[in-house]
Each structure stands twice: as C-alpha cells, then as structure tokens.
Enzyme design. Structure first.
Site, PDB file in Angstrom:
ATOM      1  N   LYS A  16      -0.800  10.197  -9.984  1.00 28.64           N
ATOM      2  CA  LYS A  16      -2.009   9.793  -9.249  1.00 28.64           C
ATOM      3  C   LYS A  16      -2.023  10.394  -7.842  1.00 28.64           C
ATOM      4  O   LYS A  16      -3.012  10.966  -7.418  1.00 28.64           O
ATOM      5  CB  LYS A  16      -2.068   8.259  -9.067  1.00 28.64           C
ATOM      6  CG  LYS A  16      -2.236   7.472 -10.326  1.00 28.64           C
ATOM      7  CD  LYS A  16      -2.444   5.984 -10.002  1.00 28.64           C
ATOM      8  CE  LYS A  16      -1.254   5.309  -9.331  1.00 28.64           C
ATOM      9  NZ  LYS A  16      -0.056   5.169 -10.159  1.00 28.64           N
ATOM     10  N   ARG A  91      -5.254  -2.488  -8.679  1.00 29.54           N
ATOM     11  CA  ARG A  91      -4.173  -2.626  -9.655  1.00 29.54           C
ATOM     12  C   ARG A  91      -4.294  -3.924 -10.448  1.00 29.54           C
ATOM     13  O   ARG A  91      -3.475  -4.180 -11.320  1.00 29.54           O
ATOM     14  CB  ARG A  91      -2.833  -2.625  -8.921  1.00 29.54           C
ATOM     15  CG  ARG A  91      -2.117  -1.267  -8.921  1.00 29.54           C
ATOM     16  CD  ARG A  91      -0.893  -1.455  -8.063  1.00 29.54           C
ATOM     17  NE  ARG A  91       0.198  -0.578  -8.324  1.00 29.54           N
ATOM     18  CZ  ARG A  91       0.464   0.511  -7.612  1.00 29.54           C
ATOM     19  NH1 ARG A  91      -0.343   0.902  -6.660  1.00 29.54           N
ATOM     20  NH2 ARG A  91       1.560   1.214  -7.873  1.00 29.54           N
ATOM     21  N   ARG A 130      11.393  12.486  -8.445  1.00 26.31           N
ATOM     22  CA  ARG A 130      10.428  12.672  -7.363  1.00 26.31           C
ATOM     23  C   ARG A 130      11.097  12.721  -5.980  1.00 26.31           C
ATOM     24  O   ARG A 130      11.965  11.923  -5.666  1.00 26.31           O
ATOM     25  CB  ARG A 130       9.431  11.509  -7.386  1.00 26.31           C
ATOM     26  CG  ARG A 130       8.483  11.524  -6.213  1.00 26.31           C
ATOM     27  CD  ARG A 130       7.260  10.735  -6.452  1.00 26.31           C
ATOM     28  NE  ARG A 130       7.495   9.319  -6.696  1.00 26.31           N
ATOM     29  CZ  ARG A 130       6.526   8.474  -7.065  1.00 26.31           C
ATOM     30  NH1 ARG A 130       5.307   8.921  -7.275  1.00 26.31           N
ATOM     31  NH2 ARG A 130       6.806   7.209  -7.264  1.00 26.31           N
ATOM     32  N   ARG A 163      11.926   7.870  -2.723  1.00 29.08           N
ATOM     33  CA  ARG A 163      11.416   6.560  -2.369  1.00 29.08           C
ATOM     34  C   ARG A 163      12.409   5.472  -2.736  1.00 29.08           C
ATOM     35  O   ARG A 163      13.063   5.526  -3.768  1.00 29.08           O
ATOM     36  CB  ARG A 163      10.092   6.310  -3.113  1.00 29.08           C
ATOM     37  CG  ARG A 163       8.932   7.000  -2.457  1.00 29.08           C
ATOM     38  CD  ARG A 163       7.691   6.929  -3.277  1.00 29.08           C
ATOM     39  NE  ARG A 163       7.454   5.650  -3.924  1.00 29.08           N
ATOM     40  CZ  ARG A 163       6.323   5.333  -4.532  1.00 29.08           C
ATOM     41  NH1 ARG A 163       5.337   6.215  -4.554  1.00 29.08           N
ATOM     42  NH2 ARG A 163       6.166   4.172  -5.102  1.00 29.08           N
ATOM     43  N   ARG A 174       8.343  -1.864 -12.068  1.00 36.90           N
ATOM     44  CA  ARG A 174       7.025  -1.305 -11.720  1.00 36.90           C
ATOM     45  C   ARG A 174       6.242  -0.966 -12.983  1.00 36.90           C
ATOM     46  O   ARG A 174       5.030  -1.182 -13.056  1.00 36.90           O
ATOM     47  CB  ARG A 174       7.202  -0.060 -10.836  1.00 36.90           C
ATOM     48  CG  ARG A 174       7.647  -0.430  -9.436  1.00 36.90           C
ATOM     49  CD  ARG A 174       8.219   0.758  -8.688  1.00 36.90           C
ATOM     50  NE  ARG A 174       7.279   1.833  -8.528  1.00 36.90           N
ATOM     51  CZ  ARG A 174       7.628   3.110  -8.376  1.00 36.90           C
ATOM     52  NH1 ARG A 174       8.902   3.460  -8.369  1.00 36.90           N
ATOM     53  NH2 ARG A 174       6.706   4.015  -8.226  1.00 36.90           N
TER      54      ARG A 174
HETATM   55  P1  AMP Z   1       2.624   3.183  -5.220  1.00 38.46           P
HETATM   56  O1  AMP Z   1       3.010   4.125  -4.141  1.00 38.46           O
HETATM   57  O2  AMP Z   1       1.137   3.217  -5.494  1.00 38.46           O
HETATM   58  O3  AMP Z   1       3.435   3.359  -6.470  1.00 38.46           O
HETATM   59  O4  AMP Z   1       2.919   1.698  -4.664  1.00 38.46           O
HETATM   60  C1  AMP Z   1       4.242   1.303  -4.305  1.00 38.46           C
HETATM   61  C2  AMP Z   1       4.325  -0.206  -4.248  1.00 38.46           C
HETATM   62  O5  AMP Z   1       3.410  -0.722  -3.278  1.00 38.46           O
HETATM   63  C3  AMP Z   1       3.971  -0.920  -5.543  1.00 38.46           C
HETATM   64  O6  AMP Z   1       5.064  -0.996  -6.445  1.00 38.46           O
HETATM   65  C4  AMP Z   1       3.547  -2.294  -5.017  1.00 38.46           C
HETATM   66  O7  AMP Z   1       4.679  -3.077  -4.662  1.00 38.46           O
HETATM   67  C5  AMP Z   1       2.816  -1.943  -3.728  1.00 38.46           C
HETATM   68  N1  AMP Z   1       1.377  -1.692  -3.980  1.00 38.46           N
HETATM   69  C6  AMP Z   1       0.702  -0.516  -3.795  1.00 38.46           C
HETATM   70  N2  AMP Z   1      -0.592  -0.638  -4.121  1.00 38.46           N
HETATM   71  C7  AMP Z   1      -0.768  -1.923  -4.525  1.00 38.46           C
HETATM   72  C8  AMP Z   1      -1.865  -2.664  -5.005  1.00 38.46           C
HETATM   73  N3  AMP Z   1      -3.078  -2.103  -5.156  1.00 38.46           N
HETATM   74  N4  AMP Z   1      -1.671  -3.967  -5.320  1.00 38.46           N
HETATM   75  C9  AMP Z   1      -0.470  -4.550  -5.175  1.00 38.46           C
HETATM   76  N5  AMP Z   1       0.626  -3.900  -4.757  1.00 38.46           N
HETATM   77  C10 AMP Z   1       0.495  -2.598  -4.415  1.00 38.46           C
END
Ligand code: AMP
Length: 218
Positions: A16, A91, A130, A163, A174
């Site tokens: 994404k 999400r 990554r 990360r 996740r």
């Molecule tokens: P990402 O970089 O999009 O994979 O997000 C990393 C982490 O941030 C996720 O595993 C969640 O803990 C938190 N997070 C990011 N976006 C959201 C969202 N829309 N709703 C809830 N938690 C989020």
C-alpha cells in the site's frame, strides 16, 4: 483520477505504502499514512505517540477515535484541498463510515478504493525484508528490491532501518488484525460500487504502471 479521496486497502505487506507513494507523486497530491503519522508521534514521544505505542508494538489497532482525529486534522490542511490518498486508513467499518461522513460534510462524493491482493507467503517475505530510509522514507526490500549498498539508501545515503513492528510475532498479530477487522472493508466498498481490485503479487513497478493507467482513465 475522478474521486477526491483515494483509499488503499490491503493486508500489511501488500505494498500500500509503496504504491500510494507512486500515485501521490504522479498526481501531486499528498499521501496521508496513519502508520507514518503514528510512527513519527512515537519517535517524538508526543501524547499521541505515547498513547499509540503499546498498541503498535503489539500489532493491534489504535482506537478508532484516535486515528479518526488524526485524519480529520490532516486533511483539513490546505495541501489536501485538491485531493488526497489515504494509506492504511480506514481499517475498520467505523473508520470507513467516518470517511463517508467526512467527505459528505465537505460536499465530496464517495472515495475511490484500490484493494491490493497479495498471497500470504509473499506478504511475510515483504514484511520481514522491508527496510525504510531514515531520511527520505524510500522503501526497499532485501529479497526483492535491495539497495546498491547494504543498509544505505541509493537516493540520499540515509541509513536504512527496519520497522519495530516488522518482527515475526508482531507481523502475525498485524495479519490477524487485518483478517478480523480490515478485510470486511472489501465488501463494504464493493457494495458501494467503488472497489477496484489490484493483483499485487507482481513486481511493484508493474503494479504501479497498471494502477496509474487505471486511475488516468477512471
Ligand atoms: P501501517 O504502517 O499502516 O502498517 O500501520 C502500523 C501500525 O499503526 C498498525 O499496526 C496499527 O497499530 C497502527 N495504525 C495505522 N493505521 C491505523 C488505523 N487506520 N487504525 C488503527 N490503527 C492504525
């Protein structure tokens, strides 16, 4: 690009962020990544960061009201007036309903949604391999798209980091959060007639090319 808001859906590791970045560059609109905003808040130890840190480290979702507040504030900024990309948001169904209400309140139509579909074994390789540039945010993968020199960004020589949540146990959580809470959004947006499914197992550059072609016509 027809819609004001473009949403990228997909499991963690689907690409994404990588694809949203390409599309944002092409259309010169901002990429609003809730994950990036939260990671920055954690790094700076702001109240938001302190509230989100434990959830993120556990691979769980941060509460809806917290992320909805972040998005509302961010898209009120002037650079989002022309349109914006939501990467990693919504999400949950509650977050998707929030997006609909928000767009409606601004007199905008429905979002356009791209769902990137990737096989689970490939997702794991993408997540464990990554690496992200600590300076410019460029994303590499040690298996598929390694930098020229190990650990260093090709573009600006920045140090490549992985990360904190790209470790095996957190990755499992996740993916579980995705299956339990986020995958339902595919049906939600299909029912609205705004879903476009993207084959995400290919090479990222080929996916980006197809996506840009689709969005230029759509
Ligand atoms: P990402 O970089 O999009 O994979 O997000 C990393 C982490 O941030 C996720 O595993 C969640 O803990 C938190 N997070 C990011 N976006 C959201 C969202 N829309 N709703 C809830 N938690 C989020």
């Amino acid at each position: 690009m027809r819609a004001h808001a473009l949403i990228f859906l997909g499991a963690p590791g689907a690409g994404k962020g990588t694809q949203a970045r390409e599309v944002a560059r092409h259309f010169t609109i901002p990429q609003v990544s809730t994950g990036d905003i939260l990671r920055e808040a954690v790094k700076r130890q702001t109240p938001l960061g302190l509230a989100a840190k434990a959830k993120m480290e556990a691979g769980a979702l941060v509460p809806d009201e917290v992320v909805c507040g972040i998005v509302e504030e961010r898209i009120d900024e002037t650079d989002c007036q022309k349109g914006f990309i939501l990467d990693g948001f919504p999400r949950t169904i509650a977050q998707a309903q929030f997006v609909d209400r928000m767009l409606q309140a601004k007199g905008r139509g429905l979002p356009q949604v791209l769902d990137i579909e990737v096989d689970e074994d490939l997702l794991l390789k993408r997540l464990t391999g990554r690496r992200t540039c600590s300076v410019c945010g460029e994303i590499y993968n040690v298996h598929f798209n390694p930098p020229k020199a190990e650990g260093i960004c090709d573009k600006d020589g920045g140090k490549l980091l992985y990360r904190a949540d790209d470790n095996e146990q957190t990755i499992r959580q996740r993916l579980e959060a995705y299956h339990k809470q986020t995958s339902a959004l595919i049906e939600f947006y299909r029912a609205q007639g705004v879903l476009h499914e993207v084959e995400g197992n290919n090479d990222p550059a080929a996916i980006a090319k197809g996506l840009l072609e689709f969005l230029s016509q759509a």
